[in-house]
Motif scaffolding. Sequence first.
Motif, short mmCIF file in Angstrom:
data_model
loop_
_atom_site.label_atom_id
_atom_site.label_comp_id
_atom_site.label_asym_id
_atom_site.label_seq_id
_atom_site.Cartn_x
_atom_site.Cartn_y
_atom_site.Cartn_z
N PRO A 47 0.74 -1.16 -0.15
CA PRO A 47 0.01 0.05 -0.04
C PRO A 47 0.84 1.20 -0.10
O PRO A 47 1.95 1.45 0.41
CB PRO A 47 -0.81 0.07 1.16
CG PRO A 47 -0.65 -1.63 1.81
CD PRO A 47 0.62 -2.08 1.11
N VAL A 48 0.59 2.43 -0.72
CA VAL A 48 1.42 3.58 -0.76
C VAL A 48 0.58 4.45 0.08
O VAL A 48 -0.52 4.90 0.04
CB VAL A 48 1.07 4.06 -2.17
CG1 VAL A 48 1.89 5.38 -2.48
CG2 VAL A 48 1.95 3.22 -3.01
N LEU A 449 -3.95 4.50 -5.02
CA LEU A 449 -4.04 5.68 -4.32
C LEU A 449 -5.45 5.67 -4.07
O LEU A 449 -5.95 6.18 -2.96
CB LEU A 449 -3.60 6.52 -5.55
CG LEU A 449 -2.53 6.77 -5.92
CD1 LEU A 449 -2.34 7.50 -7.00
CD2 LEU A 449 -1.36 7.41 -4.62
N TYR A 450 -6.41 4.84 -4.68
CA TYR A 450 -7.70 4.96 -4.25
C TYR A 450 -8.45 3.57 -4.29
O TYR A 450 -9.19 2.90 -5.29
CB TYR A 450 -8.56 5.82 -5.42
CG TYR A 450 -8.09 7.00 -5.57
CD1 TYR A 450 -8.52 8.29 -4.80
CD2 TYR A 450 -7.34 7.44 -6.32
CE1 TYR A 450 -8.26 9.49 -5.00
CE2 TYR A 450 -6.88 8.76 -6.72
CZ TYR A 450 -7.15 9.74 -5.92
OH TYR A 450 -6.89 11.04 -5.99
N PRO A 451 -7.99 2.60 -3.06
CA PRO A 451 -8.49 1.41 -3.19
C PRO A 451 -9.95 0.92 -3.23
O PRO A 451 -10.35 -0.09 -3.47
CB PRO A 451 -7.73 0.86 -2.16
CG PRO A 451 -7.43 2.11 -1.10
CD PRO A 451 -7.39 3.16 -1.97
N PRO A 481 -5.42 12.03 -11.93
CA PRO A 481 -5.77 11.09 -10.76
C PRO A 481 -6.11 11.86 -9.52
O PRO A 481 -5.42 11.91 -8.62
CB PRO A 481 -4.40 10.66 -10.60
CG PRO A 481 -3.31 11.64 -11.23
CD PRO A 481 -4.13 12.27 -12.44
N ILE A 482 -7.03 12.72 -9.56
CA ILE A 482 -7.45 13.56 -8.41
C ILE A 482 -8.90 13.02 -8.29
O ILE A 482 -9.63 12.66 -8.97
CB ILE A 482 -7.46 15.13 -8.74
CG1 ILE A 482 -8.26 15.44 -9.94
CG2 ILE A 482 -5.80 15.46 -8.84
CD1 ILE A 482 -8.30 16.91 -10.33
N TYR A 483 -9.42 13.38 -6.91
CA TYR A 483 -10.62 13.00 -6.55
C TYR A 483 -11.65 14.50 -6.10
O TYR A 483 -11.17 15.43 -5.39
CB TYR A 483 -10.43 12.25 -5.04
CG TYR A 483 -11.68 12.17 -4.31
CD1 TYR A 483 -12.24 10.80 -4.47
CD2 TYR A 483 -12.55 13.09 -3.50
CE1 TYR A 483 -13.44 10.36 -3.51
CE2 TYR A 483 -13.23 12.72 -2.87
CZ TYR A 483 -14.10 11.33 -2.88
OH TYR A 483 -15.19 10.99 -2.31
N LEU A 484 -12.62 14.57 -6.83
CA LEU A 484 -13.29 15.69 -6.94
C LEU A 484 -14.73 15.38 -6.67
O LEU A 484 -15.45 14.51 -7.01
CB LEU A 484 -13.54 16.38 -8.38
CG LEU A 484 -11.92 16.67 -8.95
CD1 LEU A 484 -12.08 17.67 -10.26
CD2 LEU A 484 -11.23 17.79 -7.95
N GLY A 505 -0.82 16.24 -4.18
CA GLY A 505 -0.11 15.17 -3.62
C GLY A 505 -0.17 13.81 -4.18
O GLY A 505 0.71 13.05 -4.78
N ARG A 506 -1.55 13.45 -4.66
CA ARG A 506 -1.81 12.21 -5.15
C ARG A 506 -1.28 12.25 -6.71
O ARG A 506 -0.87 11.35 -7.20
CB ARG A 506 -3.21 12.00 -5.09
CG ARG A 506 -3.63 11.42 -3.50
CD ARG A 506 -5.23 11.18 -3.43
NE ARG A 506 -5.36 10.16 -2.37
CZ ARG A 506 -6.44 10.19 -1.80
NH1 ARG A 506 -7.39 10.76 -2.42
NH2 ARG A 506 -6.70 9.51 -0.74
#
Length: 520
Positions: A47-48, A449-451, A481-484, A505-506
Amino acid sequence: MRRRKKGNGKEIFMVVCGALLLLVAILIIKTMTYSFRDNKVVQTDVPVNVPPVSEKSIKRFAGGIQIPTISVENYAETDFQPFDRFKTYLEQSYPEVYDKLETMVINDYGLVFHWKGKNSQLDPILLLSHYDVVPVDGYEEEQYFTGDTIFRFNETPLSPIDSIQEGWTYPPFSGAVTGGRIYGRGTLDMKGMLFGIMEAADALLQEGFQPERDIWFAFGQDEENGGRQGAVRIAEYFKERNLRFDAVYDEGSFVLAPGVGGINKPMALVGVGEKGFLTLRLSIRGLGGHSSMPPKRSSLVMAAEIIEKLNNNQMPARIISPIQSFLNNAGGEMGFASRLAIANQWLLRPVLLKTLGNSPATNALIRTTTAFTVIKGSDANNVVSAVSELTINFRILPGEQVEDVIRHVKEICKEYDIEYEVVNAREPSAISPEDTRAFTIIEENVRELYPDAIFSSYITIGGTDAYKYQIVSDHIYRFMPIYLNDYEQRTIHNENEHISFENFGRMIQYFKLVMTHYDK
């Protein structure tokens, strides 16, 4: 007269009921046994832990946001002074990258970087971004520069809904850093991805890393107005050098917060293709004259009729391969009625298409859309124009072509006296395959990053620079690769555009993984 046998009606009724029960049973069994993807949380072997973004990285990014590299419709009218400043700023900010990578400038402002790998026999990969931004409504140039920079690096992060308001919390080119966010035009589209790539490369160079295969970066200067002077020219440069890329990565979709379409999990959607477009201007002829004696069907009335006809007779709905993949991947998280329709398209496809067509977001995924954007009649209040103009923007689904749309419009409008003008047009992109290393590494990195995210291919609705690189690669993927959440998505090209430290950061970590893991 022959008598009807007693009980025949009852027997027919029983047969019909039995057939219906059998049909229902088949539908349910097919739904229960359909191979929807299992979206259980995937635990990776290693896991990162995404490290926090450094103050230095945030400062470098914020400084780039403060330079107003604004695209205008007419490229020749661009104010290139900020673009020159940005080029200088990037070199000063990343001296290690400029020292260790081969750098070149295409057509004065297209920025290209070449990181030589250990094995030149392997096809290289290409990471894209652009550094031009859209204009900001209501702001004059002197308001772009606000003097003192707001930089509160250690301030407690705001919640995702803390700054929802109309207008800009901070001026659009302030590069303000506060509440765990960076504010300004370009933070999401697309300087965030550019600086994410540069930060990743800088960090790996500091570690002494050399990639297995060559890695290229290409940053265009006019994506917001078609990329003809940036991406097109860069792609031509690559083709002239006989370069073929194993993968091309650009912007497109991202990781959507839970709640979209009733799905209560994040969704990481990767664009394996993108829609084309056609802007068509219709000049409609009719009777003109004084408004005191208007004709029964003036050119403007006929324009209104045409709008109604085209709106009610749009291009047919279809489920193309990336959308079928999306339904298979996300369908298991949908309600039973949706799963029933997806699993039984042999019977319920019309119902499924109608349901998808009810929402603007999903309707855009299943058909070539029709948007009426401009209508123009007379310039005077008391004059009925003999010619009215109607401008229509179509977004073309892969599998159809510009000529198909023009033929469709002409068929519906054949009874009218119309002159047609193609304002601009571009065919839909090809669909990139999913059975490639270029695609699977995206999923591997997303899983780290988003398991808990649903991962799926998709079709990108808007236009990107990626399309121009089809001449040098068959493997082109569009993903940031960002969560919005919903609010953050609405800030793109809008007021209060910003990105969180966590997303930045991600982004950096994701591109480090692409560069280091592609050949593992």
